[in-house]
Scaffold this motif. Structure first.
Motif, PDB file in Angstrom:
ATOM      1  N   MET A 120      -8.485   8.304  -9.830  1.00 11.42           N
ATOM      2  CA  MET A 120      -8.618   6.951  -9.297  1.00 11.42           C
ATOM      3  C   MET A 120      -7.627   6.681  -8.173  1.00 11.42           C
ATOM      4  N   ARG A 121      -6.504   7.402  -8.200  1.00 11.19           N
ATOM      5  CA  ARG A 121      -5.497   7.208  -7.153  1.00 11.19           C
ATOM      6  C   ARG A 121      -5.979   7.689  -5.792  1.00 11.19           C
ATOM      7  N   THR A 122      -7.009   8.570  -5.770  1.00  5.38           N
ATOM      8  CA  THR A 122      -7.563   8.996  -4.477  1.00  5.38           C
ATOM      9  C   THR A 122      -8.326   7.849  -3.832  1.00  5.38           C
ATOM     10  N   HIS A 123      -8.791   6.901  -4.666  1.00  9.66           N
ATOM     11  CA  HIS A 123      -9.492   5.725  -4.136  1.00  9.66           C
ATOM     12  C   HIS A 123      -8.516   4.595  -3.815  1.00  9.66           C
ATOM     13  N   THR A 124      -7.548   4.392  -4.700  1.00  9.99           N
ATOM     14  CA  THR A 124      -6.610   3.272  -4.523  1.00  9.99           C
ATOM     15  C   THR A 124      -5.476   3.614  -3.573  1.00  9.99           C
ATOM     16  N   GLY A 125      -5.229   4.940  -3.381  1.00  9.08           N
ATOM     17  CA  GLY A 125      -4.108   5.353  -2.535  1.00  9.08           C
ATOM     18  C   GLY A 125      -2.765   5.220  -3.233  1.00  9.08           C
ATOM     19  N   GLU A 126      -2.801   4.938  -4.518  1.00 11.46           N
ATOM     20  CA  GLU A 126      -1.551   4.766  -5.280  1.00 11.46           C
ATOM     21  C   GLU A 126      -0.824   6.094  -5.421  1.00 11.46           C
ATOM     22  N   ARG A 127       0.469   6.046  -5.140  1.00  6.75           N
ATOM     23  CA  ARG A 127       1.345   7.211  -5.323  1.00  6.75           C
ATOM     24  C   ARG A 127       2.606   6.725  -6.035  1.00  6.75           C
ATOM     25  N   PRO A 128       2.534   6.649  -7.353  1.00  3.47           N
ATOM     26  CA  PRO A 128       3.615   5.994  -8.099  1.00  3.47           C
ATOM     27  C   PRO A 128       4.896   6.810  -8.262  1.00  3.47           C
ATOM     28  N   TYR A 129       4.855   8.092  -7.895  1.00  2.00           N
ATOM     29  CA  TYR A 129       6.032   8.945  -8.091  1.00  2.00           C
ATOM     30  C   TYR A 129       6.682   9.224  -6.733  1.00  2.00           C
ATOM     31  N   SER A 130       7.888   8.675  -6.541  1.00  2.00           N
ATOM     32  CA  SER A 130       8.560   8.759  -5.238  1.00  2.00           C
ATOM     33  C   SER A 130       9.833   9.584  -5.320  1.00  2.00           C
ATOM     34  N   CYS A 131      10.104  10.311  -4.281  1.00  2.00           N
ATOM     35  CA  CYS A 131      11.326  11.105  -4.168  1.00  2.00           C
ATOM     36  C   CYS A 131      12.465  10.186  -3.719  1.00  2.00           C
ATOM     37  N   GLU A 132      13.557  10.189  -4.461  1.00  2.03           N
ATOM     38  CA  GLU A 132      14.693   9.319  -4.142  1.00  2.03           C
ATOM     39  C   GLU A 132      15.486   9.817  -2.932  1.00  2.03           C
TER      40      GLU A 132
END
Length: 518
Positions: free
Chosen positions: A423-435
């Protein structure tokens, strides 16, 4: 009227507890209560005493002579003073009164001990742990906790106790005696205190209140245990694994996880359980009883706790919030597991390779990679799996079932998690970020692999040539160089490749005509 002794000036004071005396001799005798010195031994039983008169009174216990008898009830006493005090139980006389609260007492010593509640004086200190007490008797009993001495033993079952009163109460479990009865409902109790607590169920009285949250309780002990939620105190520690608990009862139950003891058995199937409540809930599987019903959707549950959690699916309540990112959760346990993403805590370590995990379940599953154990087998093709969930998903490859569908593009998946990631391919959500560099990813494993570009860590090594890799999959592809394995074969010309990507590129070399001949 003042006595002769009262009128004398008390010029000799104890430097330890502040008690004053009219004679130096009395002070010297008093000091023995602090030093523990007992200069008067009994010639018969080797008991020792600080005061000579106490030793003489003790000697009468060997002769069994009790010359002073009560004319009312016939009770006999060693000393005349004891008889006079006893008579007050018949006359109701309480000649000693507290100047602060007005409470009355039959004995002067009892009144003096009571006064310490107001003054806060605790003259009897434990030499081991520095606990202090208002009464010497309480110190003696407390000291037994350090020495392990339990001088009062039950003649029926052999159980030992610190206090004589505890033995008396315990004996009622054998005799069935319950001398304290409720006048309202007739319930009987072995202890007067239990009756007093029971009476509050009729009156609704809850005299003990929490200073932090104002919760009220019928018993002081229940309130003190509740306070530990606020203080975080967990005084009961497991000697095996170091786990701590707020209640002794919880520690007793926990110890069974180490001993393997399961004292509660199901009468139907013989299954054993560590907790009685767990056994009772298990029994509902046989009876089919689900006493806790949801008023919204008619779902029923065996446990009240499960109903409470279920109701949150209707109310949308998520009472547990992450203090770092503000995410909310329906379960406290889920929130605690989430917190480990922020803290990086991995409390469960593999004893073989040292790898750490955030969840115990993941560590247990990981251990099977060392033992080779695969307890879950497919009934169709016989393939085995380390996880039951993987076996269930595998079974769907035989049935063709893909129960999780994307509402946007209609793509179906074997697992719900795969749908969530998709579903993230549709929403563009990327919840895991590099600090470090701010790069974002759709999956946590991708973030972990990315972090190794910063740390230089390459945890996966080739056993043949020693080459190291940041990702396990890259290492497995590399291993095919040594094994010669080429699992991706072209259906047109039979050419094989170590990587699927290479096969895809190769297929472009064939014309449409070649593909139609397949």
């Amino acid at each position: 009227m003042k006595t002769k002794s009262d009128s004398k000036e008390k010029s000799y004071s104890c430097k330890k507890c502040g008690s004053s005396f009219s004679r130096k001799q009395y002070l010297a005798i008093h000091m023995r209560t602090h030093t523990g010195e007992k200069t008067y031994p009994c010639k018969i039983c080797s008991s020792s005493f600080a005061w000579k008169k106490h030793m003489l009174k003790h000697m009468l216990t060997h002769t069994v002579e009790k010359p002073y008898s009560c004319e009312v009830c016939g009770h006999s006493f060693l000393g005349k003073c004891s008889l006079e005090i006893h008579m007050r139980t018949h006359t109701g006389e309480k000649p000693y009164s507290c100047e602060i609260c007005g409470s009355s007492f039959t004995q002067k010593n009892t009144m003096l001990i009571h006064m310490r509640k107001h003054t806060g004086e605790k003259p009897y200190a434990c030499e081991i742990c520095d606990f202090s007490f208002t009464r010497k008797h309480d110190l003696v009993t407390h000291t037994r906790r350090h020495t392990g001495d339990k001088p009062y033993s039950c003649e029926v079952c052999g159980r030992s106790f610190l206090r004589k009163r505890s033995l008396v109460i315990h004996m009622r479990t054998h005799t069935g005696e319950k001398p304290y009865s409720c006048r309202l409902c007739g319930s009987s109790f072995a202890q007067n205190q239990s009756l007093s607590v029971h009476m509050r169920t009729h009156t609704g009285e809850k005299p003990y209140s929490c200073d932090v949250c104002d919760s009220s309780f019928t018993q002081k002990n229940t309130m003190l245990i509740h306070m530990r939620k606020h203080t975080g105190e967990k005084p009961y520690v497991c000697e095996v694994c170091g786990f701590s608990f707020a209640r002794k009862h919880d520690l007793v139950n926990h110890m069974r996880t180490h001993t393997g003891e399961k004292p509660f058995s199901c009468e139907v199937c013989g299954s054993s359980f560590t907790l009685k409540t767990t056994m009772l809930i298990h029994m509902q599987k046989h009876t089919g009883e689900k006493p806790y019903a949801c008023e919204v959707c008619d779902f029923s549950f065996r446990r009240k706790h499960n109903l409470v959690l279920h109701m949150r699916t209707h109310t949308g309540e998520k009472p547990f919030s992450c203090e770092v990112c503000g995410s909310s959760f329906t379960l406290k346990n889920t929130m605690l597991k989430h917190m480990q993403k922020h803290t990086g805590e991995k409390p469960y370590s593999c004893e073989v390779c040292g790898r750490s995990f955030t969840h115990k379940h993941n560590m247990v599953c990981h251990m099977q990679t060392h033992t080779g154990e695969k307890p879950y087998s497919c009934e169709v093709c016989g393939r085995s799996f380390t996880h039951k969930n993987n076996m269930v998903c595998h079974m769907q490859t035989h049935t063709g079932e893909k129960p999780y569908s994307c509402e946007v593009c209609g793509h179906s998946f074997l697992r719900k998690r795969n749908l969530v990631i998709h579903m993230r391919t549709h929403t563009g959500e990327r919840p895991y970020s590099c600090e470090l560099c701010g790069s974002s990813f759709t999956q946590n494993p991708h973030l972990l692999a990315h972090m190794r570009t910063h740390t230089g860590e390459k945890p996966y090594s080739c056993e043949v040539c020693g080459s190291s890799f940041t990702q396990k999959n890259t290492m497995l592809i590399h291993m095919r160089k040594h094994t010669g394995e080429k699992p991706y074969a072209c259906e047109v010309c039979g050419f094989s490749f170590t990587r699927k990507h290479n096969l895809v590129n190769h297929m472009r070399t064939h014309t449409v005509k070649d593909l139609c001949m397949i």
